[in-house]
Design a protein around this motif. Structure first.
Motif, PDB file in Angstrom:
ATOM      1  N   ALA A 102       0.826  -1.207   0.000  1.00 46.75           N
ATOM      2  CA  ALA A 102       0.000   0.000   0.000  1.00 46.75           C
ATOM      3  C   ALA A 102       0.856   1.251   0.000  1.00 46.75           C
ATOM      4  O   ALA A 102       0.616   2.193  -0.765  1.00 46.75           O
ATOM      5  CB  ALA A 102      -0.930  -0.004   1.214  1.00 46.75           C
ATOM      6  N   ILE A 110      -2.665   5.727  -6.617  1.00 46.70           N
ATOM      7  CA  ILE A 110      -3.944   6.402  -6.388  1.00 46.70           C
ATOM      8  C   ILE A 110      -3.779   7.910  -6.490  1.00 46.70           C
ATOM      9  O   ILE A 110      -4.643   8.608  -7.029  1.00 46.70           O
ATOM     10  CB  ILE A 110      -4.513   5.999  -5.015  1.00 46.70           C
ATOM     11  CG1 ILE A 110      -4.890   4.509  -5.023  1.00 46.70           C
ATOM     12  CG2 ILE A 110      -5.714   6.847  -4.640  1.00 46.70           C
ATOM     13  CD1 ILE A 110      -5.283   3.965  -3.671  1.00 46.70           C
ATOM     14  N   GLN A 118     -11.590   8.613  -4.242  1.00 45.80           N
ATOM     15  CA  GLN A 118     -10.675   7.506  -3.966  1.00 45.80           C
ATOM     16  C   GLN A 118      -9.493   7.956  -3.118  1.00 45.80           C
ATOM     17  O   GLN A 118      -9.056   7.239  -2.210  1.00 45.80           O
ATOM     18  CB  GLN A 118     -10.187   6.906  -5.286  1.00 45.80           C
ATOM     19  CG  GLN A 118     -11.272   6.144  -6.041  1.00 45.80           C
ATOM     20  CD  GLN A 118     -10.862   5.796  -7.463  1.00 45.80           C
ATOM     21  OE1 GLN A 118      -9.931   6.391  -8.023  1.00 45.80           O
ATOM     22  NE2 GLN A 118     -11.556   4.833  -8.060  1.00 45.80           N
ATOM     23  N   ARG A 121     -10.652   8.348   0.395  1.00 45.02           N
ATOM     24  CA  ARG A 121     -11.053   7.080   0.994  1.00 45.02           C
ATOM     25  C   ARG A 121      -9.846   6.244   1.428  1.00 45.02           C
ATOM     26  O   ARG A 121      -9.873   5.626   2.499  1.00 45.02           O
ATOM     27  CB  ARG A 121     -11.894   6.274   0.011  1.00 45.02           C
ATOM     28  CG  ARG A 121     -12.344   4.926   0.550  1.00 45.02           C
ATOM     29  CD  ARG A 121     -13.218   4.210  -0.459  1.00 45.02           C
ATOM     30  NE  ARG A 121     -13.675   2.919   0.060  1.00 45.02           N
ATOM     31  CZ  ARG A 121     -14.441   2.085  -0.617  1.00 45.02           C
ATOM     32  NH1 ARG A 121     -14.868   2.415  -1.834  1.00 45.02           N
ATOM     33  NH2 ARG A 121     -14.799   0.930  -0.089  1.00 45.02           N
ATOM     34  N   TYR A 122      -8.790   6.216   0.601  1.00 46.74           N
ATOM     35  CA  TYR A 122      -7.705   5.276   0.854  1.00 46.74           C
ATOM     36  C   TYR A 122      -6.413   5.895   1.393  1.00 46.74           C
ATOM     37  O   TYR A 122      -5.728   5.276   2.220  1.00 46.74           O
ATOM     38  CB  TYR A 122      -7.373   4.516  -0.439  1.00 46.74           C
ATOM     39  CG  TYR A 122      -8.467   3.589  -0.903  1.00 46.74           C
ATOM     40  CD1 TYR A 122      -8.778   2.430  -0.202  1.00 46.74           C
ATOM     41  CD2 TYR A 122      -9.192   3.879  -2.062  1.00 46.74           C
ATOM     42  CE1 TYR A 122      -9.788   1.571  -0.638  1.00 46.74           C
ATOM     43  CE2 TYR A 122     -10.198   3.021  -2.512  1.00 46.74           C
ATOM     44  CZ  TYR A 122     -10.488   1.871  -1.794  1.00 46.74           C
ATOM     45  OH  TYR A 122     -11.488   1.031  -2.227  1.00 46.74           O
ATOM     46  N   ILE A 126      -3.726   4.551   4.403  1.00 42.61           N
ATOM     47  CA  ILE A 126      -2.406   4.031   4.056  1.00 42.61           C
ATOM     48  C   ILE A 126      -1.340   4.746   4.887  1.00 42.61           C
ATOM     49  O   ILE A 126      -0.425   4.118   5.432  1.00 42.61           O
ATOM     50  CB  ILE A 126      -2.133   4.212   2.550  1.00 42.61           C
ATOM     51  CG1 ILE A 126      -3.074   3.317   1.729  1.00 42.61           C
ATOM     52  CG2 ILE A 126      -0.673   3.896   2.220  1.00 42.61           C
ATOM     53  CD1 ILE A 126      -2.971   3.520   0.229  1.00 42.61           C
ATOM     54  N   ILE A 131      -4.715   0.723   6.490  1.00 45.10           N
ATOM     55  CA  ILE A 131      -5.302   0.148   5.277  1.00 45.10           C
ATOM     56  C   ILE A 131      -4.191  -0.536   4.489  1.00 45.10           C
ATOM     57  O   ILE A 131      -3.161   0.065   4.196  1.00 45.10           O
ATOM     58  CB  ILE A 131      -5.984   1.222   4.408  1.00 45.10           C
ATOM     59  CG1 ILE A 131      -7.262   1.731   5.080  1.00 45.10           C
ATOM     60  CG2 ILE A 131      -6.323   0.661   3.029  1.00 45.10           C
ATOM     61  CD1 ILE A 131      -8.022   2.761   4.267  1.00 45.10           C
ATOM     62  N   PHE A 133      -3.074  -3.143   1.115  1.00 40.55           N
ATOM     63  CA  PHE A 133      -3.447  -3.464  -0.261  1.00 40.55           C
ATOM     64  C   PHE A 133      -2.749  -4.715  -0.764  1.00 40.55           C
ATOM     65  O   PHE A 133      -1.608  -5.019  -0.375  1.00 40.55           O
ATOM     66  CB  PHE A 133      -3.087  -2.309  -1.201  1.00 40.55           C
ATOM     67  CG  PHE A 133      -4.207  -1.372  -1.499  1.00 40.55           C
ATOM     68  CD1 PHE A 133      -5.003  -1.544  -2.623  1.00 40.55           C
ATOM     69  CD2 PHE A 133      -4.473  -0.308  -0.658  1.00 40.55           C
ATOM     70  CE1 PHE A 133      -6.038  -0.670  -2.900  1.00 40.55           C
ATOM     71  CE2 PHE A 133      -5.512   0.583  -0.921  1.00 40.55           C
ATOM     72  CZ  PHE A 133      -6.296   0.397  -2.049  1.00 40.55           C
ATOM     73  N   HIS A 176      -7.088  -5.165   3.041  1.00 42.96           N
ATOM     74  CA  HIS A 176      -8.436  -4.594   2.985  1.00 42.96           C
ATOM     75  C   HIS A 176      -8.928  -4.424   1.548  1.00 42.96           C
ATOM     76  O   HIS A 176     -10.131  -4.495   1.289  1.00 42.96           O
ATOM     77  CB  HIS A 176      -8.459  -3.228   3.674  1.00 42.96           C
ATOM     78  CG  HIS A 176      -8.011  -3.279   5.098  1.00 42.96           C
ATOM     79  ND1 HIS A 176      -6.717  -3.020   5.482  1.00 42.96           N
ATOM     80  CD2 HIS A 176      -8.691  -3.587   6.235  1.00 42.96           C
ATOM     81  CE1 HIS A 176      -6.618  -3.154   6.796  1.00 42.96           C
ATOM     82  NE2 HIS A 176      -7.790  -3.496   7.277  1.00 42.96           N
ATOM     83  N   ALA A 177      -8.003  -4.196   0.622  1.00 39.63           N
ATOM     84  CA  ALA A 177      -8.390  -3.897  -0.754  1.00 39.63           C
ATOM     85  C   ALA A 177      -7.346  -4.428  -1.722  1.00 39.63           C
ATOM     86  O   ALA A 177      -6.233  -4.799  -1.334  1.00 39.63           O
ATOM     87  CB  ALA A 177      -8.563  -2.388  -0.943  1.00 39.63           C
ATOM     88  N   LEU A 199     -10.270  -0.720  -8.188  1.00 42.76           N
ATOM     89  CA  LEU A 199     -10.037  -0.837  -6.757  1.00 42.76           C
ATOM     90  C   LEU A 199     -11.177  -1.648  -6.137  1.00 42.76           C
ATOM     91  O   LEU A 199     -12.340  -1.247  -6.207  1.00 42.76           O
ATOM     92  CB  LEU A 199      -9.966   0.549  -6.109  1.00 42.76           C
ATOM     93  CG  LEU A 199      -8.829   1.452  -6.594  1.00 42.76           C
ATOM     94  CD1 LEU A 199      -8.951   2.840  -5.987  1.00 42.76           C
ATOM     95  CD2 LEU A 199      -7.471   0.845  -6.255  1.00 42.76           C
ATOM     96  N   ASP A 201     -12.650  -3.838  -2.765  1.00 42.15           N
ATOM     97  CA  ASP A 201     -12.573  -4.189  -1.348  1.00 42.15           C
ATOM     98  C   ASP A 201     -12.655  -5.709  -1.214  1.00 42.15           C
ATOM     99  O   ASP A 201     -13.602  -6.341  -1.717  1.00 42.15           O
ATOM    100  CB  ASP A 201     -13.709  -3.528  -0.574  1.00 42.15           C
ATOM    101  CG  ASP A 201     -13.512  -2.027  -0.415  1.00 42.15           C
ATOM    102  OD1 ASP A 201     -12.383  -1.559  -0.685  1.00 42.15           O
ATOM    103  OD2 ASP A 201     -14.475  -1.336  -0.032  1.00 42.15           O
TER     104      ASP A 201
END
Length: 388
Positions: A102, A110, A118, A121-122, A126, A131, A133, A176-177, A199, A201
């Motif tokens: 991530a 991102i 986005q 949100r992420y 991170i 969070i 990835f 998580h994603a 992306l 989840d």
């Protein structure tokens, strides 16, 4: 062993004194963590050392999301400053696997291609170490032919319906994603055309994560199956059909970092400490010197990539070279220490050095495969240099 940690800084546009101060702070933190038993140094810790609490402690110190702007929870620092931190984490064998992917490539990916929604949100998650990835690229039966993507995301109006399988997906069972490379247009025969990033989840009820055990018995790889998983249209990352170009840009972050030659450095450090205590033969000193010189050269190459990223460049070819040469060095280091030390590798018990050697032996087969096989990388380098 301290030869890899250059206190003089470099000509990267960052104040040398600030880099020295940052490096000293990170070292003191890591030594304190080790002394209080928070973690024991491991090889390949960026792949297998999953410790959410440790990742959160790094986030609290501002050592994740380093290059992410402050408006998205980051620190607005340079790739070179991030390099200093990641180098020390790897050299000390810290458990960084939870946040690694991530922080390394999804945050910049991102930031470069994501919508405002986005990013909000992420990116803060991170940067805080909360969070994680996974990357959905490789597929069954495809080998290193990434362009032969068969996983499909069908346009169903306000949604995408995703069907297919990804494999060798590191950390999918704890992430998580996922950033998924899927075919939104055309057929597999179209190769790089018609691919997009989405992306997803991983808590989705129609996404199945199956663990794959490696030779050491661990299950940090996974097979991820999409059973007609429906996601919102807003999950598209970047432009539809631009997935291949976006992935290639992200791979510069994946392939060029110090993890491409420092995975087994904790073994070399432990062996150096052992030689300091027991004495070294002339041959052992030559082996140690050779390995140190090779690592130093790779470090300078990797640092140059960080400098070019700081300047806004896209050092794709140099990144491929770092990954190719670095992954070979990681394996050569294990063979050299094993031959020169006469130490018996152990999976458990014994000394820390014996355990580190055992881990290194079992992890070595993956070094030249992950992140693109070396044969594929050499093709990238050749094309970049105009060799036909």
């Amino acid at each position: 062993m301290t030869a890899l940690h250059d206190p003089r800084g470099s000509s990267t546009g960052v104040d040398d004194a600030a880099l020295v101060e940052l490096r000293t702070e990170v070292r003191e933190f890591l030594r304190d963590e080790i002394d209080r038993g928070a973690f024991a140094p491991d090889v390949d810790s960026w792949m297998t050392g999953f410790d959410p609490a440790f990742s959160r402690r790094l986030g609290e110190r501002g050592w994740l999301g380093m290059t992410t702007p402050t408006e998205y929870g980051g620190r607005g620092r340079t790739p070179v400053e991030r390099f200093v931190i990641t180098e020390e984490l790897l050299a000390h064998g810290a458990p960084v696997a939870a946040h690694w992917i991530a922080d390394r490539q999804m945050a910049p990916g991102i930031l470069a291609n994501g919508t405002e929604e986005q990013k909000r949100r992420y990116l803060p998650g991170i940067a805080s170490g909360s969070i994680y990835f996974a990357i959905g690229m490789s597929e069954p039966d495809a080998g290193s032919d990434l362009a032969s993507v068969r996983t499909r995301a069908r346009d169903t109006g306000d949604t995408w319906t995703i069907t297919g399988t990804k494999v060798w997906t590191t950390g999918a069972h704890v992430s998580h994603a996922m950033v998924l490379l899927a075919r939104t247009d055309g057929t597999p025969e179209d190769r790089q055309q018609g691919l997009s990033q989405i992306l997803v989840d991983l808590s989705h009820p129609d996404i199945e994560v199956r663990p794959l055990r490696s030779i050491d018995g661990q299950a940090h790889f996974n097979e991820v199956v999409f059973h007609d998983a429906v996601v919102d249209k807003s999950a598209l990352l970047g432009r539809r059909g631009n997935g291949w170009q976006q992935v290639m840009s992200e791979l510069a972050f994946e392939r060029s970092g110090p993890e491409r030659y420092l995975s087994t450095l904790p073994l070399l450090r432990a062996w150096t400490d052992h030689l300091r205590e027991t004495g070294a033969t002339a041959e052992q000193r030559r082996t140690l010197g050779t390995l140190t010189a090779q690592a130093w050269a790779l470090r300078r190459m990797s640092l140059q990539v960080a400098a070019e990223l700081s300047a806004g460049g896209k050092p794709d070819v140099l990144a491929a070279m770092v990954k190719d040469l670095g992954s070979i060095f990681e394996g050569d280091l294990v063979d050299a220490v094993r031959a020169a030390s006469g130490i018996v590798a152990r999976r458990s018990g014994g000394t820390s050095l014996e355990r580190l050697l055992g881990q290194s032996v079992l992890h070595t087969p993956a070094f030249t495969l992950r992140g693109g096989t070396n044969e594929i990388l050499r093709g990238i380098v050749a094309r970049g240099m105009g060799i036909r």
